[in-house]
Design a protein around this motif. Structure first.
Motif, mmCIF file in Angstrom:
data_model
loop_
_atom_site.group_PDB
_atom_site.id
_atom_site.type_symbol
_atom_site.label_atom_id
_atom_site.label_comp_id
_atom_site.label_asym_id
_atom_site.label_seq_id
_atom_site.Cartn_x
_atom_site.Cartn_y
_atom_site.Cartn_z
ATOM 1 N N LYS A 24 -19.600 81.335 78.764
ATOM 2 C CA LYS A 24 -20.196 80.498 79.804
ATOM 3 C C LYS A 24 -21.584 80.018 79.396
ATOM 4 N N LEU A 25 -22.354 80.848 78.709
ATOM 5 C CA LEU A 25 -23.663 80.421 78.227
ATOM 6 C C LEU A 25 -23.532 79.281 77.224
ATOM 7 N N HIS A 26 -22.492 79.346 76.399
ATOM 8 C CA HIS A 26 -22.265 78.246 75.455
ATOM 9 C C HIS A 26 -21.914 76.959 76.189
ATOM 10 N N GLU A 27 -21.155 77.073 77.250
ATOM 11 C CA GLU A 27 -20.804 75.884 78.020
ATOM 12 C C GLU A 27 -22.029 75.312 78.739
ATOM 13 N N MET A 28 -22.881 76.186 79.272
ATOM 14 C CA MET A 28 -24.001 75.732 80.091
ATOM 15 C C MET A 28 -25.161 75.211 79.258
ATOM 16 N N THR A 195 -11.458 75.313 70.913
ATOM 17 C CA THR A 195 -12.787 74.716 70.940
ATOM 18 C C THR A 195 -13.951 75.581 70.494
ATOM 19 N N PRO A 196 -13.802 76.885 70.130
ATOM 20 C CA PRO A 196 -15.000 77.655 69.776
ATOM 21 C C PRO A 196 -15.769 77.072 68.609
ATOM 22 N N TYR A 197 -15.050 76.526 67.619
ATOM 23 C CA TYR A 197 -15.741 75.996 66.442
ATOM 24 C C TYR A 197 -16.700 74.872 66.821
ATOM 25 N N TYR A 198 -16.340 74.080 67.795
ATOM 26 C CA TYR A 198 -17.145 72.913 68.120
ATOM 27 C C TYR A 198 -18.321 73.234 69.037
ATOM 28 N N ARG A 199 -18.271 74.355 69.732
ATOM 29 C CA ARG A 199 -19.376 74.696 70.628
ATOM 30 C C ARG A 199 -20.495 75.353 69.827
ATOM 31 N N TYR A 200 -21.710 74.950 70.131
ATOM 32 C CA TYR A 200 -22.871 75.448 69.386
ATOM 33 C C TYR A 200 -23.993 75.750 70.365
ATOM 34 N N LEU A 201 -24.606 76.902 70.201
ATOM 35 C CA LEU A 201 -25.689 77.317 71.086
ATOM 36 C C LEU A 201 -26.830 77.883 70.267
ATOM 37 N N LYS A 282 -17.273 74.558 86.480
ATOM 38 C CA LYS A 282 -16.769 73.291 85.922
ATOM 39 C C LYS A 282 -17.865 72.596 85.106
ATOM 40 N N THR A 283 -18.446 73.370 84.207
ATOM 41 C CA THR A 283 -19.647 72.910 83.501
ATOM 42 C C THR A 283 -19.420 71.621 82.737
ATOM 43 N N ASP A 284 -18.302 71.546 82.021
ATOM 44 C CA ASP A 284 -18.058 70.347 81.209
ATOM 45 C C ASP A 284 -17.952 69.092 82.061
ATOM 46 N N TYR A 285 -17.328 69.215 83.224
ATOM 47 C CA TYR A 285 -17.209 68.059 84.105
ATOM 48 C C TYR A 285 -18.584 67.581 84.574
ATOM 49 N N PHE A 286 -19.406 68.513 85.034
ATOM 50 C CA PHE A 286 -20.729 68.140 85.539
ATOM 51 C C PHE A 286 -21.658 67.707 84.410
ATOM 52 N N ARG A 287 -21.491 68.304 83.232
ATOM 53 C CA ARG A 287 -22.296 67.859 82.079
ATOM 54 C C ARG A 287 -21.972 66.407 81.746
ATOM 55 N N LEU A 288 -20.698 66.054 81.768
ATOM 56 C CA LEU A 288 -20.320 64.668 81.518
ATOM 57 C C LEU A 288 -20.884 63.747 82.595
ATOM 58 N N LEU A 289 -20.831 64.195 83.847
ATOM 59 C CA LEU A 289 -21.395 63.403 84.935
ATOM 60 C C LEU A 289 -22.887 63.164 84.721
ATOM 61 N N LEU A 316 -29.018 56.445 74.253
ATOM 62 C CA LEU A 316 -28.285 57.046 73.148
ATOM 63 C C LEU A 316 -28.592 58.524 72.982
ATOM 64 N N ALA A 317 -29.759 58.970 73.435
ATOM 65 C CA ALA A 317 -30.058 60.405 73.352
ATOM 66 C C ALA A 317 -29.123 61.219 74.231
ATOM 67 N N GLN A 318 -28.574 60.607 75.266
ATOM 68 C CA GLN A 318 -27.657 61.328 76.151
ATOM 69 C C GLN A 318 -26.340 61.679 75.467
ATOM 70 N N THR A 319 -26.067 61.100 74.317
ATOM 71 C CA THR A 319 -24.823 61.425 73.615
ATOM 72 C C THR A 319 -24.762 62.895 73.226
ATOM 73 N N VAL A 320 -25.914 63.530 73.062
ATOM 74 C CA VAL A 320 -25.917 64.925 72.617
ATOM 75 C C VAL A 320 -25.373 65.872 73.686
ATOM 76 N N VAL A 321 -25.371 65.469 74.937
ATOM 77 C CA VAL A 321 -24.902 66.354 76.010
ATOM 78 C C VAL A 321 -23.445 66.114 76.364
ATOM 79 N N LEU A 322 -22.777 65.176 75.699
ATOM 80 C CA LEU A 322 -21.363 64.928 75.996
ATOM 81 C C LEU A 322 -20.558 66.189 75.720
ATOM 82 N N PRO A 323 -19.744 66.644 76.659
ATOM 83 C CA PRO A 323 -19.129 67.973 76.562
ATOM 84 C C PRO A 323 -17.890 68.000 75.674
#
Length: 712
Positions: A24-28, A195-201, A282-289, A316-323
């Motif tokens: 969950k910390l990785h998602e948030m 998806t673990p490989y793609y998540r980075y914290l 639903k972190t990914d949904y709200f992150r995309l929002l 364009l900086a907002q691209t980094v938060v796309l889930p």
């Protein structure tokens, strides 16, 4: 004993909940590696675009022959914590070289070549550029350098980059539509196993989230005027500004009630929008929002108000938060049978063929695309020029034949014996440099194969259609022969792979495996970033009336790293005055001209008759947003006599270098004209006052203005 107990050797329930919290910390607070790669590409593109735009005023803004010579910058804006390499030399040639070098490093950053090092150099040169001419800067430049700085602590080259380009990826999971299960729909969250490989914290991801949030929240805090919080007329006032308002913005002035709602919406989203970055449910949904919401916020700003590079970097900086969920949805749609079963083969005897195949796999095709050496078998291939440092038979462990089964399918791609022998012979004779086998088992070679591969690309699918419009004779003469020339030029020669110098397909055979989550650099870098998170938060709190949050003795850290910042745009309310200049010029023959209207400062042609009326079109008279900031931040200020003198000298040089004799500019006076906006939509009558009188030359010494002491 349960498997969990075997794994952890303790309380399985405790570790189960610990793993849930860890995920969950990785998602948030983490980012997706593909979003980080897109962020790298976008930020580098903005750097290049900014350099191109600034280069249009290279002489005027960055040389000693312009409006801001180095002596003035050193006198007014120097700091022992600045290291502007642009200040080493004031000639236009030196500045052009520095701009070009800056662009090269930005391009290297874009393609992910030595990503972190090139990002550091790009950031350093950007600081130098901004410190060389701070007058033309704005809030977008501050945000720009902050994103580059914190971006250095992200794994920028871990995806879609030269740094991570391999013929086989040993890290990413095998994807296919079947992996989602028959009942899983495209809008569902992806399976955690994929998806673990793609998540980075790391603290780098946390720092960027904090920095983004601070810009919006502190900006809202500064908006204390009634126009933002009571009457909601701030947007209406902003769109009244003659320079900033675009045609779309002026159109919206016809809907004042809509503008009131937009004012309320902007303030509300700046205050509460950052919370959606890290909602635990639903972190990914709200992150995309959150990411898309802020993108549309800045698209709205940029479509109605001229903001220069501020609009582009904030969008364009907002691209980094796309889930991760968004990427899985996209690739779910892209992983068609045709793309999954596409196979590309390269000729190991040609470095051009190797680089072409690796480039297509890394940047143009889906990650599951298989790439292999063309070979009739996996036996000794030394005779074909392959790598053999010990002069013993060498077999690439991943080399395949053209009869290899296609993964995820029950069918086998096969050719007739004659076709297979022809292909092998062509490779042995170094004739074919590229081979593609599609999902139906059809084989194509060389330029036609390249066209087939591009037709399967999610990004470059349109190129084959353009190639098809080229006359066949021209395509044969220039296209086929050109690629054949490159192939022959880059053939490996006997002995070229001795002494440990392996070919590309050996050095880049498979990506090294690593843990799914890897901290940036070391524990030290994360501790350092944790400190900077506290620092930038304290800095911003100090800017809104809480000076005790940051001791003055620590300000040098912000100045040294250039993480000093202030977010008071259009605060406490938008400007309610409109201003412009009138340049009253007198030529050598005594005639009077006006040099500000009709882009007079850019085409160096005076207009008549002289008057104080507002320029039309208004914004073109200022040139671009850098020139507007020059006049707003510098020329209109107090104690700027030296700045105005330098501008006057620049104006005389540029105008008189284009005119001669009686049409030379002898003297000019700059008038400041201002009018005020009334709440009912009317404007007060304008008033004007002289700002500066300048004499280009004394008439008895006409033409001597080219001497070393030309001006009065």
């Amino acid at each position: 004993m349960s498997s969990s107990s075997n794994t952890y050797g303790g309380n399985s329930t405790f570790y189960h909940y610990f793993d849930m919290l860890y995920q969950k910390l990785h998602e948030m607070f983490g980012f997706d590696r593909r979003s980080i790669a897109l962020f790298r590409i976008c930020v580098a593109a903005v750097v290049i675009g900014d350099l191109i735009q600034r280069s249009c005023d290279l002489k005027a803004h960055y040389t000693d022959a312009g409006v801001l010579p180095r002596s003035y910058v050193l006198e007014k804006y120097s700091s022992p914590y600045y290291f502007p390499v642009h200040m080493i030399n004031g000639s236009i040639y030196y500045q052009a070289v520095i701009f070009f070098i800056h662009g090269l490093f930005a391009f290297s950053m874009m393609i992910g070549y030595y990503s972190r090092f090139c990002t550091f150099v790009t950031w350093f040169l950007l600081l130098s550029l901004q410190e060389h001419n701070p007058i033309v800067g704005h809030a977008g430049d501050v945000y720009f350098r902050l994103m580059l700085f914190f971006g250095m602590f992200l794994p920028l080259g871990s995806c879609y980059a030269v740094d991570s380009a391999y013929f086989e990826d040993g890290n990413s999971p095998i994807h296919s539509k079947k992996a989602y299960g028959p009942d899983r729909k495209w809008w569902h969250l992806p399976s955690p196993a994929l998806t673990p490989y793609y998540r980075y914290l790391s603290m780098g991801t946390v720092a960027i989230l904090i920095q983004m949030s601070l810009m919006y929240i502190i900006s809202w805090y500064h908006k204390t005027g009634d126009e933002w919080r009571v009457t909601f007329t701030a947007t209406w006032y902003a769109l009244q500004l003659d320079y900033f308002a675009t045609p779309l913005g002026k159109f919206f002035l016809n809907f004042p009630e809509t503008l009131k709602f937009l004012t309320w919406a902007v303030a509300w989203w700046e205050k509460y929008g950052p919370l959606f970055y890290c909602i635990p449910w639903k972190t990914d949904y709200f992150r995309l929002l959150a990411g898309v919401g802020f993108m549309f916020l800045h698209i709205g700003f940029g479509s109605c108000i001229r903001l220069g590079t501020f609009m582009w970097i904030t969008i364009l900086a907002q691209t980094v938060v796309l889930p991760t969920w968004m990427w899985e949805v996209i690739f779910y749609r892209l992983r068609t049978r045709e793309r999954l079963n596409l196979k590309i083969y390269f000729n190991p005897a040609s470095s051009f063929s190797e680089y072409l195949a690796l480039t297509l796999k890394t940047f143009c095709l889906i990650p599951e695309t298989r790439c292999a050496v063309i070979s009739e078998s996996s036996q000794d291939v030394l005779e074909k020029g392959d790598y053999n440092p010990t002069h013993t038979p060498y077999t690439p462990p991943y080399e395949v034949t053209l009869k290899e089964p296609v993964p995820h399918e029950s069918t086998i791609i096969s050719f007739s014996q004659h076709a297979h022998e022809t292909l092998v012979n062509n490779v042995s004779n170094n004739t074919d440099w590229f081979v593609v086998v599609d999902s139906h088992g059809h084989k194509t070679t060389n330029l036609r194969a390249l066209s087939v591969a591009l037709s399967h690309s999610p990004l470059l699918w349109w190129i084959p259609a353009l190639i098809g419009k080229i006359p066949s004779k021209a395509l044969t003469t220039f296209g086929i022969e050109f690629f054949k020339f490159l192939h022959n030029l880059t053939k490996y020669h006997a002995g070229s792979h001795t002494n440990g110098n392996a070919p590309l397909h050996v050095k880049r055979r498979m990506a090294p495996r690593h843990r799914p989550i890897v901290p940036v650099g070391s524990i030290f870098s994360n501790v350092f970033l944790g400190f900077l998170c506290i620092f930038i938060t304290s800095w911003n709190l100090s800017n809104i009336g809480n000076p005790n949050h940051l001791p003055y003795s620590m300000n040098w850290i912000g100045v040294l790293l250039r993480i000093d910042q202030s977010w008071n745009m259009f605060s406490p309310h938008p400007p309610k005055s409109h201003w412009w200049y009138v340049f009253e010029g007198h030529l050598d023959d005594g005639s009077q001209v006006e040099l500000f209207k009709n882009e007079g400062l850019w085409n160096w042609e005076g207009t008549q008759p002289f008057n104080f009326d507002k320029p039309d079109p208004f914004y073109k008279s200022f040139g671009n947003h850098r020139w507007y900031k020059y006049f707003e931040n510098g020329y209109n200020g107090r104690d700027t006599e030296t700045l105005r003198l330098n501008f006057g000298r620049y104006m005389c040089r540029e105008y008189n270098s284009r005119h001669s004799g009686s049409k030379m500019l002898h003297t000019f006076t700059i008038h400041f004209v201002i009018e005020h906006q009334n709440p009912d939509g009317t404007r007060s009558p304008y008033s004007h006052s002289p700002l500066w009188n300048h004499i280009c030359y004394e008439k008895p010494q006409r033409g001597m203005y080219f001497s070393s002491h030309p001006f009065v």
